[in-house]
Scaffold this motif. Structure first.
Motif, PDB file in Angstrom:
ATOM      1  N   LYS A 238     -10.243  -0.862   3.189  1.00 28.26           N
ATOM      2  CA  LYS A 238      -9.831  -1.158   1.824  1.00 28.26           C
ATOM      3  C   LYS A 238      -9.118  -2.496   1.752  1.00 28.26           C
ATOM      4  O   LYS A 238      -8.662  -3.054   2.752  1.00 28.26           O
ATOM      5  CB  LYS A 238      -8.930  -0.060   1.281  1.00 28.26           C
ATOM      6  CG  LYS A 238      -7.519  -0.073   1.839  1.00 28.26           C
ATOM      7  CD  LYS A 238      -6.580   0.781   0.983  1.00 28.26           C
ATOM      8  CE  LYS A 238      -5.136   0.432   1.259  1.00 28.26           C
ATOM      9  NZ  LYS A 238      -4.211   1.016   0.308  1.00 28.26           N
ATOM     10  N   ILE A 239      -9.033  -3.002   0.521  1.00 27.99           N
ATOM     11  CA  ILE A 239      -8.222  -4.166   0.205  1.00 27.99           C
ATOM     12  C   ILE A 239      -6.941  -3.636  -0.425  1.00 27.99           C
ATOM     13  O   ILE A 239      -6.984  -2.866  -1.389  1.00 27.99           O
ATOM     14  CB  ILE A 239      -8.942  -5.095  -0.789  1.00 27.99           C
ATOM     15  CG1 ILE A 239     -10.289  -5.542  -0.230  1.00 27.99           C
ATOM     16  CG2 ILE A 239      -8.071  -6.308  -1.117  1.00 27.99           C
ATOM     17  CD1 ILE A 239     -11.205  -6.164  -1.275  1.00 27.99           C
ATOM     18  N   GLY A 240      -5.807  -4.010   0.131  1.00 27.87           N
ATOM     19  CA  GLY A 240      -4.535  -3.557  -0.415  1.00 27.87           C
ATOM     20  C   GLY A 240      -3.983  -4.531  -1.437  1.00 27.87           C
ATOM     21  O   GLY A 240      -4.575  -5.576  -1.727  1.00 27.87           O
ATOM     22  N   GLY A 241      -2.845  -4.193  -2.001  1.00 27.18           N
ATOM     23  CA  GLY A 241      -2.170  -5.090  -2.926  1.00 27.18           C
ATOM     24  C   GLY A 241      -1.407  -6.164  -2.173  1.00 27.18           C
ATOM     25  O   GLY A 241      -1.268  -6.132  -0.945  1.00 27.18           O
ATOM     26  N   SER A 242      -0.919  -7.139  -2.913  1.00 27.63           N
ATOM     27  CA  SER A 242      -0.138  -8.227  -2.315  1.00 27.63           C
ATOM     28  C   SER A 242       1.008  -8.578  -3.242  1.00 27.63           C
ATOM     29  O   SER A 242       0.881  -8.506  -4.470  1.00 27.63           O
ATOM     30  CB  SER A 242      -1.010  -9.457  -2.097  1.00 27.63           C
ATOM     31  OG  SER A 242      -0.232 -10.543  -1.590  1.00 27.63           O
TER      32      SER A 242
ATOM     33  N   SER B 196       0.861  -1.184   0.000  1.00 28.90           N
ATOM     34  CA  SER B 196       0.000   0.000   0.000  1.00 28.90           C
ATOM     35  C   SER B 196       0.896   1.232   0.000  1.00 28.90           C
ATOM     36  O   SER B 196       1.884   1.292   0.736  1.00 28.90           O
ATOM     37  CB  SER B 196      -0.916   0.010   1.225  1.00 28.90           C
ATOM     38  OG  SER B 196      -1.825   1.082   1.182  1.00 28.90           O
ATOM     39  N   ARG B 197       0.562   2.194  -0.816  1.00 26.67           N
ATOM     40  CA  ARG B 197       1.395   3.389  -0.953  1.00 26.67           C
ATOM     41  C   ARG B 197       1.360   4.254   0.305  1.00 26.67           C
ATOM     42  O   ARG B 197       0.484   4.116   1.155  1.00 26.67           O
ATOM     43  CB  ARG B 197       0.926   4.205  -2.153  1.00 26.67           C
ATOM     44  CG  ARG B 197       1.102   3.508  -3.493  1.00 26.67           C
ATOM     45  CD  ARG B 197       0.702   4.423  -4.631  1.00 26.67           C
ATOM     46  NE  ARG B 197       0.845   3.808  -5.943  1.00 26.67           N
ATOM     47  CZ  ARG B 197       0.722   4.463  -7.086  1.00 26.67           C
ATOM     48  NH1 ARG B 197       0.442   5.767  -7.087  1.00 26.67           N
ATOM     49  NH2 ARG B 197       0.861   3.834  -8.239  1.00 26.67           N
ATOM     50  N   ALA B 198       2.306   5.189   0.372  1.00 28.53           N
ATOM     51  CA  ALA B 198       2.433   6.071   1.538  1.00 28.53           C
ATOM     52  C   ALA B 198       1.271   7.059   1.618  1.00 28.53           C
ATOM     53  O   ALA B 198       0.636   7.389   0.609  1.00 28.53           O
ATOM     54  CB  ALA B 198       3.757   6.824   1.483  1.00 28.53           C
ATOM     55  N   ASP B 199       1.016   7.542   2.815  1.00 29.37           N
ATOM     56  CA  ASP B 199       0.034   8.601   3.023  1.00 29.37           C
ATOM     57  C   ASP B 199       0.611   9.946   2.587  1.00 29.37           C
ATOM     58  O   ASP B 199       1.837  10.125   2.506  1.00 29.37           O
ATOM     59  CB  ASP B 199      -0.356   8.661   4.504  1.00 29.37           C
ATOM     60  CG  ASP B 199       0.851   8.840   5.413  1.00 29.37           C
ATOM     61  OD1 ASP B 199       0.933   9.854   6.104  1.00 29.37           O
ATOM     62  OD2 ASP B 199       1.739   7.945   5.418  1.00 29.37           O
ATOM     63  N   ASP B 200      -0.260  10.900   2.322  1.00 30.68           N
ATOM     64  CA  ASP B 200       0.180  12.208   1.820  1.00 30.68           C
ATOM     65  C   ASP B 200       1.097  12.927   2.804  1.00 30.68           C
ATOM     66  O   ASP B 200       2.040  13.620   2.401  1.00 30.68           O
ATOM     67  CB  ASP B 200      -1.035  13.091   1.519  1.00 30.68           C
ATOM     68  CG  ASP B 200      -1.798  12.611   0.287  1.00 30.68           C
ATOM     69  OD1 ASP B 200      -1.219  11.839  -0.510  1.00 30.68           O
ATOM     70  OD2 ASP B 200      -2.976  12.989   0.131  1.00 30.68           O
ATOM     71  N   ASP B 201       0.844  12.774   4.104  1.00 34.35           N
ATOM     72  CA  ASP B 201       1.668  13.449   5.108  1.00 34.35           C
ATOM     73  C   ASP B 201       3.125  13.010   5.051  1.00 34.35           C
ATOM     74  O   ASP B 201       4.028  13.768   5.409  1.00 34.35           O
ATOM     75  CB  ASP B 201       1.109  13.209   6.514  1.00 34.35           C
ATOM     76  CG  ASP B 201      -0.049  14.126   6.837  1.00 34.35           C
ATOM     77  OD1 ASP B 201      -0.312  15.063   6.050  1.00 34.35           O
ATOM     78  OD2 ASP B 201      -0.712  13.911   7.871  1.00 34.35           O
TER      79      ASP B 201
END
Length: 557
Positions: free
Chosen positions: A212-216, A145-150
């Motif tokens: 959410k469902i994230g990637g794997s 899962s990608r990083a948050d905006d902060d």
């Protein structure tokens, strides 16, 4: 003192693993390509014993891990690259390459030069670090899962977000998949929504509040992909990978004997498993890049005489460059949660669904079929001739940040020996409150309709959960009880970071302060863990910095 049966049940529950067993068995050489199914990168991977005593490269990357592999693959398209990896290759290792082998890999940490090296922090929490090509991306639970905006706003790096997104996409095309939810993950998804962790986002690689469902990095057959697979996109004639290569120190020299001269990295010294020394030297305009992780990179700086002057002097290490914050600002996100023995069959599932709350915690889940094995040499528990299998489901929370920080110091001048680390979990009260918030949310999920099928009939005709290890306090409104639960059950989710933080040890381009031709590109530069899981961001980071270096050098031709 003998421990109760419930301890051993928890001991083998999901995400629990045995303590360190020291072993220095001779490593196996990498397996040469045998079939068309073998990854193409094996063609340029060799045991360190096969390398010359001295050789020259444009870029020397110390650590073929989560960031190091995409960095090397990218740079190889323009320059001659050497990757030095202390472990072996993941390909052909059955447990390592399958979802079902995740627990076994961690439980075998430190045996026979295993791909996972365990360490226990001074906080008393057992942990692990990757010791294999692909690094911790080859031993983890595969969540992407990608990083948050902060993270981008507060990291101290002037990110080019266009290149950031391109770098993520490059990784995702190669090794990221959409997981298929089965019974436990589906129930947790529904329970999160019932507990108010909304909206429902569905499948997404982006960071957004809700469920959410994230990637794997496991495909539909359960096969693992890791950072090592990104080496398939390297330019083969421009890259060499040495495995079982222990880098002992960075070679440093002054650029000029006159006033204003600066210290510069000119190469590294490494040893193969026979004990023979090798020198790898950088060419003009080249660099040494540390990608050895939050434990390995600060350790190697200290062993090379880069760090706090008084501390290095106390070890008798010649001080090359005084850099006071090496090994400081070390963080680990504490994990707490519960495990239950389910009355119905469950699939193997690692982390797939995540609840991103607004109260400082992320909720994740996993399920596993595990063997219950009594402790070795115990005279109190009968060991059956055939193992008993338990279906265990886990709900856990990880706090954001964290704000509590610790430090790293040497245990030995032998680079193979783990440093001593302390994370100081919950030393900042904000972290403790975030843990309380997360564990309360777990309680809300357990009370949801979606969890009813995972309860068992009790002695009085009712239904309740059969917990493996501690259960949540009955009175979850009592802050003191919840804080005590967090402290008693604190564990790791293996997202430790820091030790060479941007603004303290490296600048916004990841260059080490005061030393030319030396960068650090890994999680040791992070002051916070990005989003729900750092894996995606570290993979992106390697590609991103590689593109940035190529662009910089092209500009100055």
């Amino acid at each position: 003192m003998a421990r109760p049966i419930c301890f051993w049940l928890q001991y083998f529950a999901f995400l629990m693993f045995i303590g360190p067993i020291v072993s220095y068995a001779l490593p196996r050489p990498p397996r040469p390509p045998q079939s068309p199914q073998d990854p193409s990168y094996l063609k340029f991977v060799s045991n360190a014993t096969e390398f010359p005593s001295e050789d020259y490269y444009d870029y020397i990357i110390v650590g073929g891990g989560t960031a190091g592999c995409p960095l090397a693959a990218t740079l190889s398209h323009s320059y001659k690259v050497l990757v030095l990896e202390r472990g072996g290759v993941p390909h052909g290792e059955t447990n390592l390459m399958s979802q079902e082998g995740f627990l076994a890999t961690l439980m075998e940490a430190d045996t026979y030069n295993s791909p996972a090296q365990s360490f226990t922090s001074e906080d008393g929490v057992e942990n692990a670090r990757g010791r294999v090509l692909g690094g911790s991306s080859a031993i983890n639970a595969g969540f992407y899962s990608r990083a948050d905006d902060d993270f981008y706003k507060k990291s101290g790096v002037n990110w080019d977000l266009r290149v950031v997104n391109q770098s993520y996409e490059w990784v995702e095309r190669a090794i990221v998949f959409r997981p298929e939810l089965k019974n436990w993950q589906s129930a947790v998804r529904d329970g999160l929504l019932e507990a108010g962790v909304d909206p429902y986002i569905g499948f997404s690689l982006d960071h957004s509040v809700g469920t959410k469902i994230g990637g794997s990095t496991f495909d539909s057959t359960g096969k693992r992909y890791s950072a090592a697979d990104l080496l398939n996109y390297a330019r083969p004639f421009n890259i060499k990978v040495a495995v079982y290569a222990n880098v002992e120190r960075i070679l440093l020299a002054t650029s000029s004997p006159y006033m204003g001269s600066r210290l510069s990295a000119i190469g590294v010294v490494y040893r193969d498993h026979t004990g023979r020394y090798h020198h790898a030297i950088v060419r003009e305009h080249g660099e040494v890049i540390l990608s050895a992780g939050a434990i390995g990179s600060p350790q190697l700086l200290l062993l090379s005489g880069i760090g706090p002057r008084p501390y290095l002097s106390s070890w008798g290490i010649p001080v090359a460059h005084h850099l006071p914050f090496v090994g400081q600002f070390l963080f680990d996100n504490p994990r707490s949660g519960v495990s239950i023995v389910a009355p119905i069959p469950l699939e193997h599932s690692l982390i797939q669904v995540v609840g991103i709350t607004e109260s400082g915690a992320y909720i994740e889940a996993a399920s596993n079929v595990i063997p219950f094995i009594s402790p070795a040499r115990s005279i109190f528990i009968w060991t059956p001739s055939s193992p008993l299998y338990l279906t265990v489901a886990t709900l856990m929370e990880k706090i954001i940040g964290p704000l509590s920080s610790g430090s790293l110091r040497l245990a030995s001048t032998d680079v193979r020996v783990n440093p001593i680390v302390r994370f100081n979990y919950f030393s900042n009260p904000v972290d403790l409150q975030r843990c309380v918030n997360g564990t309360r949310k777990i309680g809300d999920i357990l009370r949801s309709r979606s969890m009813e099928d995972f309860k068992v009939r009790n002695w009085f005709g009712g239904h309740d959960f059969r917990f493996v290890g501690p259960a949540l306090p009955v009175d979850q409104a009592d802050n003191h009880l919840m804080e005590d639960f967090c402290r008693r059950t604190v564990s790791t989710i293996w997202h430790y970071h820091g030790g060479c933080v941007v603004g303290k040890v490296v600048d916004g381009d990841f260059r080490v302060f005061g030393i030319d031709a030396l960068r650090i590109v890994d999680g040791s530069t992070f002051g916070v863990s990005p989003g729900t899981n750092p894996q995606a961001t570290l993979l992106m980071l390697g590609r991103y910095v590689g593109l940035k270096i190529i662009r910089e050098r092209t500009r100055y031709r």
